[in-house]
Design an enzyme around this catalytic site. Sequence first.
Site, PDB file in Angstrom:
ATOM      1  N   HIS A   1      36.599  47.990  49.248  1.00  0.00           N
ATOM      2  CA  HIS A   1      38.034  47.870  49.535  1.00  0.00           C
ATOM      3  C   HIS A   1      38.328  46.870  50.654  1.00  0.00           C
ATOM      4  O   HIS A   1      39.373  46.955  51.316  1.00  0.00           O
ATOM      5  CB  HIS A   1      38.604  49.252  49.895  1.00  0.00           C
ATOM      6  CG  HIS A   1      39.949  49.512  49.300  1.00  0.00           C
ATOM      7  ND1 HIS A   1      41.080  49.699  50.058  1.00  0.00           N
ATOM      8  CD2 HIS A   1      40.348  49.613  48.011  1.00  0.00           C
ATOM      9  CE1 HIS A   1      42.118  49.916  49.268  1.00  0.00           C
ATOM     10  NE2 HIS A   1      41.700  49.863  48.027  1.00  0.00           N
TER      11      HIS A   1
ATOM     12  N   HIS B   1      41.585  44.593  37.006  1.00  0.00           N
ATOM     13  CA  HIS B   1      41.988  45.597  37.990  1.00  0.00           C
ATOM     14  C   HIS B   1      43.280  46.251  37.520  1.00  0.00           C
ATOM     15  O   HIS B   1      44.219  45.570  37.127  1.00  0.00           O
ATOM     16  CB  HIS B   1      42.200  44.888  39.333  1.00  0.00           C
ATOM     17  CG  HIS B   1      42.594  45.774  40.457  1.00  0.00           C
ATOM     18  ND1 HIS B   1      43.892  45.863  40.930  1.00  0.00           N
ATOM     19  CD2 HIS B   1      41.858  46.608  41.232  1.00  0.00           C
ATOM     20  CE1 HIS B   1      43.933  46.700  41.948  1.00  0.00           C
ATOM     21  NE2 HIS B   1      42.717  47.173  42.149  1.00  0.00           N
TER      22      HIS B   1
ATOM     23  N   GLU C   1      41.063  41.452  42.825  1.00  0.00           N
ATOM     24  CA  GLU C   1      42.381  42.079  42.860  1.00  0.00           C
ATOM     25  C   GLU C   1      43.315  41.410  43.862  1.00  0.00           C
ATOM     26  O   GLU C   1      44.534  41.505  43.742  1.00  0.00           O
ATOM     27  CB  GLU C   1      42.276  43.569  43.170  1.00  0.00           C
ATOM     28  CG  GLU C   1      41.790  43.891  44.575  1.00  0.00           C
ATOM     29  CD  GLU C   1      41.586  45.379  44.779  1.00  0.00           C
ATOM     30  OE1 GLU C   1      42.522  46.040  45.246  1.00  0.00           O
ATOM     31  OE2 GLU C   1      40.490  45.872  44.459  1.00  0.00           O
TER      32      GLU C   1
ATOM     33  N   GLU D   1      32.530  46.529  44.682  1.00  0.00           N
ATOM     34  CA  GLU D   1      33.813  45.836  44.612  1.00  0.00           C
ATOM     35  C   GLU D   1      34.303  45.450  46.007  1.00  0.00           C
ATOM     36  O   GLU D   1      34.213  46.235  46.940  1.00  0.00           O
ATOM     37  CB  GLU D   1      34.833  46.754  43.927  1.00  0.00           C
ATOM     38  CG  GLU D   1      36.214  46.160  43.778  1.00  0.00           C
ATOM     39  CD  GLU D   1      37.124  47.053  42.948  1.00  0.00           C
ATOM     40  OE1 GLU D   1      38.326  47.104  43.261  1.00  0.00           O
ATOM     41  OE2 GLU D   1      36.634  47.707  41.991  1.00  0.00           O
TER      42      GLU D   1
ATOM     43  N   ASP E   1      33.642  50.877  45.643  1.00  0.00           N
ATOM     44  CA  ASP E   1      34.690  49.994  46.138  1.00  0.00           C
ATOM     45  C   ASP E   1      34.655  49.963  47.666  1.00  0.00           C
ATOM     46  O   ASP E   1      34.981  50.952  48.320  1.00  0.00           O
ATOM     47  CB  ASP E   1      36.052  50.498  45.646  1.00  0.00           C
ATOM     48  CG  ASP E   1      37.168  49.511  45.919  1.00  0.00           C
ATOM     49  OD1 ASP E   1      36.905  48.487  46.572  1.00  0.00           O
ATOM     50  OD2 ASP E   1      38.305  49.774  45.473  1.00  0.00           O
TER      51      ASP E   1
END
Length: 382
Positions: free
Chosen positions: A185, A285, A235, A209, A183
């Site tokens: 992020h 998610h 997400e 991700e 991730d």
Amino acid sequence: MKITKITTYRLPPRWMFLKIETDEGVVGWGEPVIEGRARTVEAAVHELSDYLIGQDPSRINDLWQVMYRAGFYRGGPILMSAIAGIDQALWDIKGKVLNAPVWQLMGGLVRDKIKAYSWVGGDRPADVIDGIKTLREIGFDTFKLNGCEELGLIDNSRAVDAAVNTVAQIREAFGNQIEFGLDFHGRVSAPMAKVLIKELEPYRPLFIEEPVLAEQAEYYPKLAAQTHIPLAAGERMFSRFDFKRVLEAGGISILQPDLSHAGGITECYKIAGMAEAYDVTLAPHCPLGPIALAACLHIDFVSYNAVLQEQSMGIHYNKGAELLDFVKNKEDFSMAGGFFKPLTKPGLGVEIDEAKVIEFSKNAPDWRNPLWRHEDNSVAEW
């Protein structure tokens, strides 16, 4: 049947539940929240209640359209999260009235189980490796971990090496006995994402991700063109209209709508169908609570392209409450070999311990995500 009351409960660690009551005594539960903005979403829920009190809860599609279209301004994380939790609760009521799980109302199962993955925290490779070992003992073989710490818009090779070193040590420790996603992020700029993805390719992560922030989605196809690693995102997209642009642009292999952020079951089922038409897989998610997870599972079991399900058991955010602490029927969420089975009780299939919810809501924390800064004191993406 008419809706008579909507109550919200902010809860640890960073969740919010809502309860919809009806004049016939049937109750539905939902989980509307934006992590770090729970009070704002709570206000939105109660604004929307003006459209709902006195209405027939079985008319889910009409109520959804009223909540979305009756206001001139629409979309975005706050409104869509409020709608999401209400939508979950309406489906919960419908299933209880008809004595069927939600997946049954949506056409029945397309699979008998769904693979779950577990988050692994830790800043040092040794901590991550220890965490994976512990989780493997209880049946997990698929994981997600942070792909990097904060990175500057253009950062040095030491920062890149630090991120790659963690991944290299994990792959060396476990070989092909595990799979893991990374991730980013949204911490990584497009120029640095190009560098980091290239360096990570030899270690064959399952996916990367949020390689860049959702508002930089024009880079998804450009990044995908330079790598064999599947890219994942979703997400921080909140409606099928957000996802439409990403699907049309290409580049994303795994779509990750959040059932508590993207309009709930009604909207995410449409998003799943859109993704299937583009040969894009689905991995909802869900670093949140049990109602959100239950909603995800119902979508997983009716969506052919669903491949993975995130869940928050043991996640480092869970301070003050764990995933199933407010659930009576914990056994229904048990996993075998890292797989969830369908929830079979009517509605969402979650029996909420309401007395415990009320008690814990009295001292709910106002969770905020950390504020990070770079070495020069400019704000960094968390």
